[in-house]
Design a protein around this motif. Structure first.
Motif, PDB file in Angstrom:
ATOM      1  N   LYS A  79       0.828  -1.207   0.000  1.00 55.13           N
ATOM      2  CA  LYS A  79       0.000   0.000   0.000  1.00 55.13           C
ATOM      3  C   LYS A  79       0.866   1.264   0.000  1.00 55.13           C
ATOM      4  N   ASN A  80       2.061   1.199   0.593  1.00 54.31           N
ATOM      5  CA  ASN A  80       2.951   2.356   0.567  1.00 54.31           C
ATOM      6  C   ASN A  80       3.418   2.658  -0.856  1.00 54.31           C
ATOM      7  N   SER A  81       3.657   1.596  -1.637  1.00 52.33           N
ATOM      8  CA  SER A  81       4.028   1.791  -3.042  1.00 52.33           C
ATOM      9  C   SER A  81       2.878   2.404  -3.817  1.00 52.33           C
ATOM     10  N   VAL A  82       1.650   1.968  -3.505  1.00 50.76           N
ATOM     11  CA  VAL A  82       0.463   2.543  -4.147  1.00 50.76           C
ATOM     12  C   VAL A  82       0.384   4.031  -3.865  1.00 50.76           C
ATOM     13  N   LYS A  83       0.554   4.410  -2.611  1.00 54.32           N
ATOM     14  CA  LYS A  83       0.459   5.819  -2.234  1.00 54.32           C
ATOM     15  C   LYS A  83       1.547   6.650  -2.905  1.00 54.32           C
ATOM     16  N   GLN A  84       2.776   6.103  -2.940  1.00 57.82           N
ATOM     17  CA  GLN A  84       3.888   6.835  -3.534  1.00 57.82           C
ATOM     18  C   GLN A  84       3.672   7.052  -5.024  1.00 57.82           C
ATOM     19  N   LEU A  85       3.286   5.997  -5.748  1.00 57.37           N
ATOM     20  CA  LEU A  85       3.055   6.128  -7.181  1.00 57.37           C
ATOM     21  C   LEU A  85       1.878   7.056  -7.463  1.00 57.37           C
ATOM     22  N   SER A  86       0.827   6.962  -6.648  1.00 56.77           N
ATOM     23  CA  SER A  86      -0.337   7.830  -6.842  1.00 56.77           C
ATOM     24  C   SER A  86       0.040   9.300  -6.699  1.00 56.77           C
ATOM     25  N   ARG A  87       0.859   9.589  -5.699  1.00 54.47           N
ATOM     26  CA  ARG A  87       1.304  10.987  -5.504  1.00 54.47           C
ATOM     27  C   ARG A  87       2.017  11.503  -6.749  1.00 54.47           C
ATOM     28  N   GLU A  88       2.883  10.666  -7.315  1.00 52.32           N
ATOM     29  CA  GLU A  88       3.648  11.093  -8.487  1.00 52.32           C
ATOM     30  C   GLU A  88       2.742  11.277  -9.702  1.00 52.32           C
ATOM     31  N   ILE A  93      -6.560   2.160  -4.652  1.00 55.28           N
ATOM     32  CA  ILE A  93      -7.270   1.217  -3.798  1.00 55.28           C
ATOM     33  C   ILE A  93      -6.247   0.405  -3.005  1.00 55.28           C
ATOM     34  N   HIS A  94      -6.454   0.374  -1.693  1.00 54.23           N
ATOM     35  CA  HIS A  94      -5.610  -0.448  -0.816  1.00 54.23           C
ATOM     36  C   HIS A  94      -6.385  -0.719   0.464  1.00 54.23           C
ATOM     37  N   SER A  95      -5.773  -1.430   1.379  1.00 54.34           N
ATOM     38  CA  SER A  95      -6.495  -1.930   2.551  1.00 54.34           C
ATOM     39  C   SER A  95      -6.914  -0.854   3.539  1.00 54.34           C
ATOM     40  N   GLU A  96      -6.345   0.352   3.446  1.00 52.93           N
ATOM     41  CA  GLU A  96      -6.700   1.403   4.403  1.00 52.93           C
ATOM     42  C   GLU A  96      -8.035   2.082   4.061  1.00 52.93           C
ATOM     43  N   LEU A  97      -8.519   1.870   2.857  1.00 54.82           N
ATOM     44  CA  LEU A  97      -9.783   2.490   2.458  1.00 54.82           C
ATOM     45  C   LEU A  97     -10.953   1.701   3.007  1.00 54.82           C
ATOM     46  N   GLU A  98     -12.019   2.400   3.376  1.00 53.17           N
ATOM     47  CA  GLU A  98     -13.247   1.740   3.796  1.00 53.17           C
ATOM     48  C   GLU A  98     -13.899   1.079   2.583  1.00 53.17           C
ATOM     49  N   GLN A  99     -14.732   0.079   2.852  1.00 54.54           N
ATOM     50  CA  GLN A  99     -15.371  -0.652   1.762  1.00 54.54           C
ATOM     51  C   GLN A  99     -16.137   0.277   0.822  1.00 54.54           C
ATOM     52  N   LYS A 100     -16.880   1.222   1.374  1.00 58.90           N
ATOM     53  CA  LYS A 100     -17.658   2.126   0.531  1.00 58.90           C
ATOM     54  C   LYS A 100     -16.745   2.938  -0.371  1.00 58.90           C
ATOM     55  N   GLN A 101     -15.583   3.372   0.139  1.00 58.45           N
ATOM     56  CA  GLN A 101     -14.639   4.130  -0.669  1.00 58.45           C
ATOM     57  C   GLN A 101     -14.100   3.284  -1.815  1.00 58.45           C
ATOM     58  N   ARG A 102     -13.763   2.026  -1.520  1.00 60.51           N
ATOM     59  CA  ARG A 102     -13.227   1.135  -2.542  1.00 60.51           C
ATOM     60  C   ARG A 102     -14.261   0.876  -3.637  1.00 60.51           C
ATOM     61  N   GLU A 103     -15.506   0.701  -3.239  1.00 65.48           N
ATOM     62  CA  GLU A 103     -16.569   0.470  -4.222  1.00 65.48           C
ATOM     63  C   GLU A 103     -16.763   1.698  -5.107  1.00 65.48           C
ATOM     64  N   GLU A 104     -16.672   2.874  -4.505  1.00 65.18           N
ATOM     65  CA  GLU A 104     -16.846   4.104  -5.277  1.00 65.18           C
ATOM     66  C   GLU A 104     -15.718   4.279  -6.291  1.00 65.18           C
ATOM     67  N   VAL A 105     -14.479   3.988  -5.866  1.00 63.50           N
ATOM     68  CA  VAL A 105     -13.342   4.107  -6.777  1.00 63.50           C
ATOM     69  C   VAL A 105     -13.484   3.126  -7.938  1.00 63.50           C
TER      70      VAL A 105
END
Length: 309
Positions: free
Chosen positions: A253-262, A273-285
């Motif tokens: 998930k840290n790699s996801v966050k780093q790449l997303s920032r860039e 999308i990664h494990s820190e997001l709530e289910q509703k957030q993941r479904e919306e994305v």
């Protein structure tokens, strides 16, 4: 082979027709007759080979043609909430012309979701599709009646073991009747899967369709780079090809966050999308990506198994 040739009920043929299915895939041809005969099965098949329908169709058939009961008849255990939701959606399509009911039971959400799950399972839904952690929470409260359960399915079993669910799986199985038909599906077949199979399956049919030829329309390329070159390479490839929809998988998930920032520094519409997001957030994305409101979805391998987009 057509689905009619597999001797499925007419209402199931209507269900597969309505979903655009015409002919059975190799895994379906081999597995469906064995399940209808009552055999335990251990099957290795890659994601995208049709294994979900390979176990749902015969389960629905056997439940309809079996003795009536208002109790839970089948449980399907999966590694992630996304896969639980997707299997439940496919279940709704396949069983549309039948009286069979199902529910997806997974973590996340608020107390009202947990209560809806509890009420549905107490009322006797036919098929429960669940993640291990959430189901353990329900089982610990001792209101679920598995006395009429006939079928156990472990889907993406190798992924569940990789995620550390072995103890939870065995605990869940301890609540189930000793006499049942058990089906295990896995994308790979390492020794730990065979060990699990020996513990829960009885004289199973083994089916291996994990080696398949890639679709000739898919272009595959490999770039050998150092760790610090990965993000620049991804940015270069996205800018070079002007892709409309891209999923980028990262190992953490840290790699996801780093790449997303860039990537957010570019003109691309992206989300993660990664494990820190709530289910509703993941479904919306996921919904935004399916609707092409996003160019790039960056995710951990939580999305790498069985997600249909």
């Amino acid at each position: 082979m057509t689905f009619a040739e597999l001797n499925l009920l007419p209402e199931l043929i209507d269900g597969v027709d309505s979903m655009g299915y015409r002919n059975a895939t190799p895994i379906q041809e081999k597995v469906i007759p064995a399940i209808l005969e009552g055999r335990d099965v251990i099957a290795s098949a890659q994601t995208g080979t049709g294994k979900t329908a390979a176990f749902l169709l015969p389960l629905i058939h056997k439940i309809i043609t079996g003795p009536p009961s208002n109790k839970i008849k089948a449980i399907v255990i999966v590694p992630t909430r996304e896969l639980a939701v997707q299997i439940d959606q496919q279940m709704e399509g396949l069983s549309y012309f039948t009286p069979i009911s199902s529910i997806a039971v997974y973590g996340g959400g608020d107390g009202s979701l947990f209560e809806r799950e509890r009420q549905a399972m107490k009322a006797g839904v036919d098929i429960v599709i669940c993640t291990p952690g959430r189901m353990i929470s329900h089982l610990n409260m001792k209101y679920i009646d598995f006395s009429a359960l006939q079928f156990l399915v472990l889907d993406e079993a190798d992924r569940m073991l990789d995620m550390g669910f072995s103890d939870d799986i065995h605990k869940m199985i301890s609540f189930l009747p000793a006499k049942k038909q058990s089906l295990l599906f896995s994308a790979t077949m390492p020794n730990k899967i065979r060990t699990l199979a020996r513990k829960i399956l009885h004289d199973p049919l083994e089916v291996n369709i994990s080696v398949s030829k890639p679709n000739e329309n898919i272009q595959q390329e490999v770039f050998m780079v150092n760790g610090n070159q990965k993000i620049p390479l991804v940015k270069y490839l996205l800018a070079l090809h002007n892709f409309r929809s891209v999923i980028v998988f990262c190992s953490t998930k840290n790699s996801v966050k780093q790449l997303s920032r860039e990537l957010r520094r570019t003109n691309l519409k992206i989300d993660e999308i990664h494990s820190e997001l709530e289910q509703k957030q993941r479904e919306e994305v996921l919904m935004r990506f399916k609707n092409r409101e996003l160019n790039v979805l960056v995710a951990t391998d939580i999305l790498s198994r069985g997600i249909d987009i």
